[in-house]
Structures are given as structure tokens and as C-alpha cells.
Design an enzyme around this catalytic site. Structure first.
Site, PDB file in Angstrom:
ATOM      1  N   THR A   1       0.817  -1.221   0.000  1.00  0.00           N
ATOM      2  CA  THR A   1       0.000   0.000   0.000  1.00  0.00           C
ATOM      3  C   THR A   1       0.852   1.274   0.000  1.00  0.00           C
ATOM      4  O   THR A   1       1.856   1.359   0.685  1.00  0.00           O
ATOM      5  CB  THR A   1      -0.918  -0.010   1.233  1.00  0.00           C
ATOM      6  OG1 THR A   1      -1.665  -1.216   1.203  1.00  0.00           O
ATOM      7  CG2 THR A   1      -1.861   1.169   1.246  1.00  0.00           C
TER       8      THR A   1
ATOM      9  N   SER B   1      -6.199  -0.564  -3.076  1.00  0.00           N
ATOM     10  CA  SER B   1      -6.939  -1.591  -3.815  1.00  0.00           C
ATOM     11  C   SER B   1      -6.414  -1.677  -5.251  1.00  0.00           C
ATOM     12  O   SER B   1      -6.352  -2.757  -5.834  1.00  0.00           O
ATOM     13  CB  SER B   1      -8.425  -1.255  -3.816  1.00  0.00           C
ATOM     14  OG  SER B   1      -8.910  -1.243  -2.496  1.00  0.00           O
TER      15      SER B   1
ATOM     16  N   GLU C   1      -5.876  -5.954   3.815  1.00  0.00           N
ATOM     17  CA  GLU C   1      -5.702  -7.153   2.969  1.00  0.00           C
ATOM     18  C   GLU C   1      -6.847  -7.278   1.971  1.00  0.00           C
ATOM     19  O   GLU C   1      -7.348  -8.366   1.697  1.00  0.00           O
ATOM     20  CB  GLU C   1      -5.620  -8.422   3.824  1.00  0.00           C
ATOM     21  CG  GLU C   1      -4.506  -8.371   4.829  1.00  0.00           C
ATOM     22  CD  GLU C   1      -3.327  -9.271   4.531  1.00  0.00           C
ATOM     23  OE1 GLU C   1      -3.341  -9.952   3.494  1.00  0.00           O
ATOM     24  OE2 GLU C   1      -2.392  -9.254   5.351  1.00  0.00           O
TER      25      GLU C   1
END
Lengths: 269, 380
Positions: free
Chosen positions: B126, B132, B363
Site C-alpha cells: 500500500t 486496492s 488485505e
């Protein structure tokens, strides 16, 4: 030093529930664990092995499911595990159980220097099995041991009895039943549990292996029968009296008088 | 298909539960209050092989199967979600990819200390502008002779404040050509890597989550995990296992919440009886209990597929989304059952509520999990 530890699986509950019709402990739906004092016996055996070398062999008598207790004992560090299992062993009292265990110990080679048992179990709490094994094998025994030292050919052990500490010097081979405070129980590394279930073996001995007859074991070989089961009346929670000391003393005296606990002599004082 | 835990799995659950109740429950309160990571407890856990759950014994790991691993993470998280998070991330997305994609030398240098808990691992994907959407990664690794020069920023790095070994995802470039993204093993002490301040989080407060920045951080070729441009493969294979860790963690939080709610509902009396005797409370408990059981089955089923080497992309996404949403629901209901007391810090249920929420986010958010599930469903 060759050590045999006798263990038993007991229900993992604070209070054991009984089947009143069959006069047995309800084991269905309850997880079983190694009897806590047997676990201490196992840890003590491993401590002795660390100091004196030798092997630790674990035995238990029970249904095939008892294998799990043996595997856990292997994870703790035992070298060998033997399950004594046979449909005819069912319904055994402490005498019939001791008989099977004693016969298995005789079959173990070499004959052990030391046999360790927990002093009693959390389910039946009799404390019979260890002493009965010792009697059958004709060995000296010390019960309720909470300290073990090796002195040459002897073991020097301590036990609490009626508020005193007994120190006993005992020759080998011997049987000891152990109690709390002997040694701590350690947490298990996960890899040891994994290995105990995936790579280690548990030996199985049945009636034929032990050269036993039907009438010697199980229900038929038992000298006792449970005739009746009852739960003792629960203890009351007691009364809590609050107030300043003089009021409390007066209150207490009146209560004791009412119960006729104080006699005249005491009252005069 | 086996739906009951094996003898081994039952003993592992009991063993971990015993340890967790004794060492982790009280620590959870402290960690939440002080945000301090308890190194002494972590050291004990390292000795019990909690940092190498699925890693074979040859590297110092426990060599557990996937279901056992989920059971361990569930039990730890039930007692202490922040510690469960540390263990889950360390095992699932740090130690596991180093094991699966590392070469013998990397196993010696990095897997041994990870599996033995001598170093704690992180997984740094990230970024401020990439979450995402992993394709938007901006961290880059430019080939410079036998080395790579890494530059970029990573955020929300779980275990960041305590890590020794970090897996950094970066876009690889050589001679101006884009080679896709690769994974680099970067030691915390390496020059050019800097850890930012610990985030002030809503929950999971004992786990030091922080940003990491890389400024001209020179990494030797020997520290590249897997092939150049092989990052996507590593990410996809790792995230499946990572999702199972989060599902197990969520399950632990949900179960802790249900246990606390049952205990409270039996003790709390209103209108002359325990509140568990009221139908309204029973409905809440029944619903939560059923869904926890369903999430456990989903999670263990996905673990079983992983164990057998079968594809489990959809099943792990289903387990993760379902378990994390029931964790939020179970803790919400838990606070409700506790009433006013549930809104105070006198009971752990408010912490469970705060801890649970992030399970729906990290996650892969619930929304992304549903994208994964739908994509798999529509494939056929």
C-alpha cells in the site's frame, strides 16, 4: 534412569457430570485432557531424565481416543508411548485398572527404575491406582511427593503430611505418586505438537499382548461397584453482617448463643 | 470431506488457548492503552514457534497445516487482536512468500530469523495513491549495475514499528524500460529506509503501524525475491494466504465478543431475571453464533484447499469478507447487549468493536473481496 509415567485422560471441566443410570462420568461432548497431576508427573520425569539420562515411557489404559493424551505427552518430550486398550478393559475399577497397568509395566524392557503417577485424578479422585500398582509389583511407594532428589542409588523425596514435611529415602525401583508444586508445567512449542501427531508412533497393547484373562480385567476384574451416586448438599454462601465492631461482636455472640456453640465457661471469660 | 478438527488440531487449539489466556488477555488491555508492543511476550511466543507457523522445522518453524494455522491465529486474536494481527501478517504475508519464492541463500539469511521470531516481517504494498488498485504503485526500483535503487513511500505498514525484514513492492525499470513490479527484501537497518511515526489508530493499537519511506535505498540483486517483474505473481499468491489470516483473526474477535456477550447476558439482571432469558437478547446471540460457525467452516474449507495445493482464491475471499463482516456485527451486537457498560472501557467489548472494523479494510476491502468473488463466479 528408566522412567514409566502412568497417565489418565480426564474431562476438561470444572465440575464432572455423572450419568446416574450407568453410574459413570459423562464424557460425551466434553474435551478430555491429561489429568493435571499426571502432567506434573510427566514434567518431573523429563526433569529427571535431563539430569540422569535414560528414557521416559508413558502408558495409559483407555479407549482408542486416549491416544491423543499419549501424543500430547510425546509432544511434551516423552520417548515412548503405549496405549493399553481392549474392549474388555471397559468398566474397570481402580483395582482392575492397576492390574492392567502393572502387567504392562512388567512387559516394558528394561524394567523401570522409577514409576510416576499423579496422586489422584480430577474425575474419580480416589488416589488408589499408584499404590495398587506398587503393591502388585512389590515395590516401595511414597505418595503425595512434591520434591525429588537423586542421591546415588536412592531417591530422597519430600511430601506434606498433616502440616509436616516428611523426607523419605527410598531405594530403586520405586513408585511415587506426585502432587502440586513438584515442578512447573511448560507451554508446548507448536512444532513439538505437530511432530507428535505426524511423525511419532504410539504402541498399542491389548489383552492378548499383556497375557491377561477376561476375568482379571474390566468390569469382571473389578472388586468394587458403584451402588449409588448423590451430590452433597451445596454449601451455603454465609451471611455477611456489616456495621461497627461493637455491634458486630454483639451480633456474633447472639448468633453463637442461639446455636449453643458457646458453653458457660466461655461466656464467663 | 472432514468438518471436525483432527485430534492434533484440537490439542493445538487448547494449547494456544491456554497460553493466550495466561499471557495475552491482560496484555491486550495494556497494548490498547499504551500502544507499546510487548517484546517479552513476543519472545516467549517465538520460543513456542508462533512466528513460523507453516514454515518447516528445518528453518525453525512449526510446520503446521493451514487449518491449524488458522486455529492458532483465531485463538491468539480471541485473546489479543493486536498480537493476532502481528502473527497473522508476519506469517501469512512475510515469512510465507520468503519461504515460497526465496532461494536457498535467502532462506538462510531471511527465512531462518523470520521463522524463529528473531526478526519480525512486513508486507509493503500500500502507498498513498495505491491500495486496492495495486497497478498504481509509484515506488520504483531502477537497475544500477548489480543493484537496484529504490525510491518511494509505503503507508499503513502493519508491524512497521517493530519489523526487521520488509518486503517492498516496487515498479522495476532498467534502461528506461518498464519491467513490471518486483519484490525486494529490505532490512530495517539498510541505509535509505526510514520509518515514519506510528499511526494513531482506532483499534489494534498495540500493533505499531507506520509509514516507510525509501530514499535512494540501494538493494543488492541477492535481495530481490523471485523473478524480476514477478511481483504480481507473488502478491496474488501471498494475498490468498493473507486473507485467510485475516479471516481467522476476525473469527477470533467475533468469538471473543460472543463469549463476552453470553457471560454478560447471564450475569446482568433486569425485571427480575437474567437478560439472557429475554427473547430479544437470545435472537441476537443465536444470529451471531450461527454466523460465527459459518465463517469458521468457510475459513477452514479455504485452508483445506490451500493445504491440498488447490486453487482457493474465491474461497479465501469469501471467508475473509464473511468473517470480517461478522466480526463487526458480533462486536456491535456485543456492545448493544452490554448496554451502557459496553460503551465504557470497563469491559473489553468496546475494544473488540474498534479492533474488528479494520478487518473489513485491510488485505483487500470487503468491496474488493466481492469483486474477486464475482470475477471467479462469472468465469465459468
Amino acid at each position: 534412569m528408566e522412567i514409566v509415567v502412568c497417565i489418565k485422560q480426564v474431562p476438561d471441566v470444572p465440575t464432572v457430570r455423572m450419568d446416574r443410570e450407568r453410574m459413570t462420568i459423562i464424557r460425551e461432548g466434553v474435551e478430555s485432557v491429561i489429568n493435571p497431576l499426571d502432567y506434573i508427573a510427566l514434567e518431573a520425569a523429563l526433569e529427571l531424565r535431563q539430569k540422569a539420562g535414560g528414557h521416559v515411557c508413558i502408558i495409559t489404559m483407555g479407549p482408542v481416543q486416549s491416544e491423543v493424551a499419549l501424543r500430547e505427552a510425546l509432544a511434551v518430550g516423552a520417548d515412548q508411548a503405549i496405549l493399553l486398550t481392549d474392549p474388555d478393559f471397559a468398566g474397570a475399577d481402580t483395582l482392575a485398572t492397576s492390574h492392567v497397568l502393572a502387567r504392562a509395566i512388567q512387559k516394558i524392557e528394561p524394567f523401570p527404575d522409577l514409576i510416576l503417577c499423579g496422586m489422584q485424578t480430577t474425575d474419580s479422585d480416589t488416589g488408589h491406582v499408584g499404590p495398587q500398582i506398587a503393591e502388585e509389583l512389590g515395590l516401595p511407594q511414597v505418595c503425595g511427593v512434591n520434591e525429588i532428589h537423586r542421591e546415588g542409588k536412592f531417591l530422597v523425596v519430600k511430601r506434606l503430611s498433616d502440616g509436616f514435611v516428611d523426607t523419605v529415602k527410598v531405594t530403586l525401583p520405586t513408585l511415587l505418586t506426585v502432587t502440586k508444586g513438584l515442578c512447573p508445567v511448560r507451554d508446548l512449542p507448536l512444532g513439538a505438537l505437530e511432530a507428535a501427531f505426524s511423525t511419532k508412533d504410539v504402541l498399542e497393547w491389548n489383552m492378548t499382548d499383556l497375557d491377561l484373562k477376561k476375568e482379571e480385567v474390566g468390569f469382571a476384574g473389578s472388586a468394587t461397584q458403584v451402588r449409588r451416586l448423590r451430590t452433597p448438599p451445596p454449601r451455603g454462601s454465609g451471611d455477611i453482617i456489616e456495621g461497627p465492631p461493637d455491634v458486630l461482636v454483639g451480633h456474633l455472640l447472639r448468633r453463637l448463643e442461639a446455636l449453643s456453640i458457646l458453653d458457660e465457661e466461655d461466656e464467663k471469660k | 470431506m472432514r468438518l471436525e478438527p483432527t485430534m492434533k488440531q484440537a490439542v493445538i487449539r487448547r494449547s494456544v488457548r491456554k497460553f493466550s489466556e495466561r499471557r495475552l488477555i491482560a496484555a491486550a488491555v495494556e497494548m490498547d492503552k499504551t500502544e507499546q508492543f510487548p517484546w517479552d511476550i513476543a519472545e516467549e511466543m517465538a520460543g513456542l514457534q508462533y512466528f513460523g507457523l507453516e514454515i518447516p522445522a528445518t528453518y525453525g518453524g512449526a510446520g503446521l497445516d493451514s487449518v491449524s494455522t488458522a486455529i492458532v491465529i483465531e485463538e491468539i486474536s480471541k485473546a489479543n487482536a493486536a498480537m493476532g494481527l502481528c502473527i497473522s501478517v508476519h506469517n501469512g504475508v512475510a515469512a510465507s512468500p520468503v519461504y515460497l519464492f526465496g532461494n536457498a541463500e535467502q532462506h538462510r539469511r531471511f527465512l531462518n530469523p523470520l521463522a524463529q521470531g528473531k526478526k519480525i516481517g512486513t508486507f509493503c504494498l500500500t502507498e498513498p495513491n495505491a491500495g486496492s488498485d495495486a497497478s498504481a504503485l509509484e515506488t520504483n526500483a531502477i537497475r544500477d549495475g548489480g543493484d537496484y535503487i529504490l525510491n518511494g513511500n509505503k503507508v499503513f505498514v502493519t508491524n512497521g514499528g517493530i519489523s526487521g525484514i520488509n518486503l517492498i513492492f516496487a515498479k522495476t525499470r532498467a534502461d528506461g524500460k518498464d519491467l513490471g513490479f518486483s519484490v525486494f527484501i529490505v532490512e530495517s537497518e539498510r541505509e535509505g529506509l526510514e520509518k515514519g511515526p506510528i499511526e494513531d489508530l482506532m483499534g489494534m493499537r498495540g500493533n505499531p503501524v507506520c509509514p516507510l519511506s525509501l530514499r535512494d535505498c540501494r538493494i543488492p540483486l541477492e535481495n530481490r525475491l523471485g523473478d524480476e517483474g514477478g511481483g504480481l505473481k507473488i502478491a496474488l499468491s501471498t494475498l490468498g494466504g493473507g486473507r485467510l489470516g485475516i479471516a481467522a483473526q476476525a473469527l477470533g474477535i467475533a468469538q471473543a465478543s460472543l463469549d463476552a456477550s453470553i457471560k454478560y447476558a447471564k450475569e446482568r439482571r433486569q425485571f427480575g431475571k437474567a437478560i439472557c432469558d429475554f427473547g430479544a437478547i437470545q435472537d441476537l446471540l443465536a444470529e451471531v453464533g450461527t454466523r460465527i460457525e459459518a465463517s469458521r467452516l468457510l475459513t477452514h474449507r479455504a485452508c483445506d484447499l490451500r493445504e491440498k495445493g488447490k486453487k482457493y482464491t474465491m474461497e479465501s475471499a469469501m471467508a475473509k469478507v464473511y468473517a470480517s463482516e461478522i466480526a463487526v456485527e458480533a462486536t456491535r451486537v456485543g456492545v448493544q447487549i452490554h448496554g451502557g457498560y459496553g460503551y465504557t472501557k470497563a469491559y473489553p467489548i468496546e475494544r473488540f468493536y474498534r479492533d474488528a472494523k479494520v478487518c473489513e479494510i485491510y488485505e483487500g476491502t470487503s468491496e474488493i473481496q466481492r469483486v474477486v468473488i464475482a470475477r471467479e463466479l462469472l468465469k465459468g
